[in-house]
Design an enzyme around this catalytic site. Structure first.
Site, PDB file in Angstrom:
ATOM      1  N   HIS A 178       0.921  -1.032   0.018  1.00 51.66           N
ATOM      2  CA  HIS A 178      -0.021   0.030  -0.065  1.00 51.66           C
ATOM      3  C   HIS A 178       0.928   1.221  -0.116  1.00 51.66           C
ATOM      4  CE1 HIS A 178      -2.705   2.908   1.870  1.00 51.66           C
ATOM      5  NE2 HIS A 178      -3.816   2.288   1.542  1.00 51.66           N
TER       6      HIS A 178
ATOM      7  N   LYS B 247     -10.775  -1.142  10.148  1.00 50.89           N
ATOM      8  CA  LYS B 247     -10.985  -2.527   9.136  1.00 50.89           C
ATOM      9  C   LYS B 247     -11.206  -3.628  10.070  1.00 50.89           C
ATOM     10  CE  LYS B 247      -7.560  -0.546   5.839  1.00 50.89           C
ATOM     11  NZ  LYS B 247      -8.536   0.008   4.986  1.00 50.89           N
TER      12      LYS B 247
ATOM     13  N   ASP C 247       2.658  -4.601   8.213  1.00 48.36           N
ATOM     14  CA  ASP C 247       1.583  -3.986   7.835  1.00 48.36           C
ATOM     15  C   ASP C 247       0.557  -4.957   7.827  1.00 48.36           C
ATOM     16  OD1 ASP C 247      -0.711  -2.962   7.056  1.00 48.36           O
ATOM     17  OD2 ASP C 247       0.345  -1.894   5.220  1.00 48.36           O
TER      18      ASP C 247
ATOM     19  N   GLN D 182      -4.786  -5.461   6.780  1.00 52.21           N
ATOM     20  CA  GLN D 182      -5.705  -6.369   6.082  1.00 52.21           C
ATOM     21  C   GLN D 182      -5.564  -7.804   6.727  1.00 52.21           C
ATOM     22  OE1 GLN D 182      -8.120  -5.406   4.082  1.00 52.21           O
ATOM     23  NE2 GLN D 182      -7.229  -3.313   3.124  1.00 52.21           N
TER      24      GLN D 182
ATOM     25  N   CYS E  31      -4.887   2.538  -3.616  1.00 53.10           N
ATOM     26  CA  CYS E  31      -3.826   2.815  -3.088  1.00 53.10           C
ATOM     27  C   CYS E  31      -2.623   2.100  -3.144  1.00 53.10           C
ATOM     28  CB  CYS E  31      -3.837   3.506  -1.657  1.00 53.10           C
ATOM     29  SG  CYS E  31      -5.068   4.413  -1.375  1.00 53.10           S
TER      30      CYS E  31
END
Ligand code: C6P
Length: 428
Positions: A145, A248, A222, A225, A386
């Site tokens: 991202h 999220k 990261d 997700q 993104c």
């Protein structure tokens, strides 16, 4: 605090997960916890398939936030009065929930941030500015991202570091040999996405961390997700830092967490400065507060942290393994259905993949597809997500992305397929 429902009807009771993943939970009962889902959009029942952008909030989260404002609103860590103590207690309950959820060793290693973007920036600007010098290298992947690209580019401009990028194959799987050959004596950090938002690929973080650690290189993950969709354990992954966003994870916007190893965080300078992050201030000298406060300057998002804690408790009451099993089965169903449609090209077909169905159609622009889907009550994201380098890798300007959550059903996928048929009717 939570009112989650699950297959057993008994929150917290982990009945065996059925081998048919679609039976792992009852999405119709789950949906009753999400009031927003029960509405019509453009005269059609809402089909919400934009969960990678943000997820909907269960009543337990909405209630926790309104309870804070209705009954306990006060600043945290600042007052001896009762409301302030209640607010502080609930704010810290949220931190402990984050620790438990990602199996962090120590609650003081959990820093509240605005979200993944701020978590990544915190590491870049605090750790990076302290330790990186010209010629040092940071390894990222080709599926990051933008928030895991741009902070390093800023350090490249400021300090002269080098950004090395691990490529991936046509299915969207990292080339691990290339990764291994990029690791060298100048590598100072590996910063990698756990699950790609554009492709769904789940990267082999534990294997990557093992290779990095063999050279003494820390790994930043990261997890924006991944944490909403699978059990994530920072110790099993071998992460040194890991960050994610509350919104999220069925929690509110404006809150997230950065976890880091305390030895690393203790040696890092503050990222922002002001109130709360100090132990004492004179005009001559400031002594910083201990972890986690050193990194939490100013009045934090108290309601957000309480809402995040409630979201985690809600998810725990269902069970992340159950959620993962269900979503994997739904993904298989969706992959098969979309794969059967002529003219639909799935982008991201990795073996190890989360609930992302990104696709492209030669006959219609993604934004036109998104508009037709919206007319059918279906919410998807269209655009570059993104992750423009991912789009460039596949030679497409944008994709349509349907992203799944555990309140989605096979009926939602069927509605998507019917709406794509409508796109084909219009555009051929
Ligand atoms: N992806 C999407 O639609 P923030 O905006 O800070 O909450 O999260 C940034 C971020 C970082 N990493 C990954 C892998 C992400 O998916 C995101 C956010 C959203 O895909 C909004 S662009």
């Amino acid at each position: 605090m939570t009112t989650a429902t699950n297959m057993t009807g008994a929150p917290g009771h982990a009945a065996a997960i059925p081998s048919d993943g679609l039976a792992a939970l009852d999405p119709h009962r789950i949906r009753q916890d999400f009031p927003i889902l029960d509405q019509q959009v453009n005269g059609k029942p809402l089909v919400y398939l934009d969960n990678a952008a943000t997820t909907q909030k269960p009543r337990a989260v909405i209630d926790a936030i309104s309870n804070y404002y209705l009954n306990n609103n006060a600043n945290v860590h600042r007052g001896v009065h009762t409301l302030s103590q209640r607010a502080t207690d609930d704010y810290e309950v949220g931190r402990e929930a984050v620790r438990r959820f990602i199996n962090a060793p120590d609650v003081n290693e959990v820093i509240y941030v605005r979200g993944t973007t701020e978590g990544l920036n915190l590491v870049a600007h605090s750790y990076g500015r302290k330790y990186f010098k010209a010629g040092d290298e940071v390894i990222i992947t080709g599926m990051e991202h933008h928030s895991n690209i741009v902070p390093w580019q800023i350090l490249r401009q400021e300090i002269g570091i080098r950004l090395r990028v691990v490529p991936f194959n046509d299915d969207g799987e990292l080339l691990m040999d290339e990764y291994e050959s990029l690791l060298n004596d100048r590598t100072r950090l590996v910063s990698v996405v756990h699950q790609s938002n554009a492709l769904g690929t789940v990267n082999p973080i534990a294997a990557m961390a093992e290779l990095a650690h063999a050279r003494g290189i820390p790994v930043l993950v990261d997890a924006a997700q991944s944490v909403p969709h699978m059990p994530v354990d920072v110790q099993a992954l071998g992460a040194d830092f890991l960050t994610f966003s509350g919104h999220k994870l069925y929690g509110p916007t404006g809150i997230g967490a950065l976890w880091g190893r305390s030895d690393l965080l203790n040696d890092m300078p503050p990222y922002q400065s002001g109130g709360e992050m100090i132990r004492s201030v004179t005009f001559e000298e400031t002594i910083y507060n201990t972890l986690p406060h050193k990194f939490e300057a100013g009045t934090p998002d108290i309601a957000g942290a309480i809402g995040l804690g409630a979201a985690i408790e809600y998810l725990e009451s269902i069970g992340m393994e159950r959620i993962a099993a269900y979503e994997q089965a739904l993904l298989r169903y969706g992959t098969e259905k979309l794969g059967d449609i002529e003219g639909v090209r799935l982008i991201g077909t990795a073996e190890d993949k989360g609930g992302i169905l990104s696709f492209h159609m030669e006959s219609a622009h993604p934004h036109d597809i998104g508009t037709i889907l919206d007319a059918e009550g279906i919410a998807v994201r269209t655009g570059h997500h993104c992750a423009q380098p991912v789009m460039a890798r596949y030679g497409v300007p944008a994709t349509v992305r349907a992203s799944l959550a555990f309140y989605n059903t096979t009926d939602d996928i069927d509605a998507l397929v019917t709406a794509i048929d409508r796109v084909i009717e219009v555009f051929g």
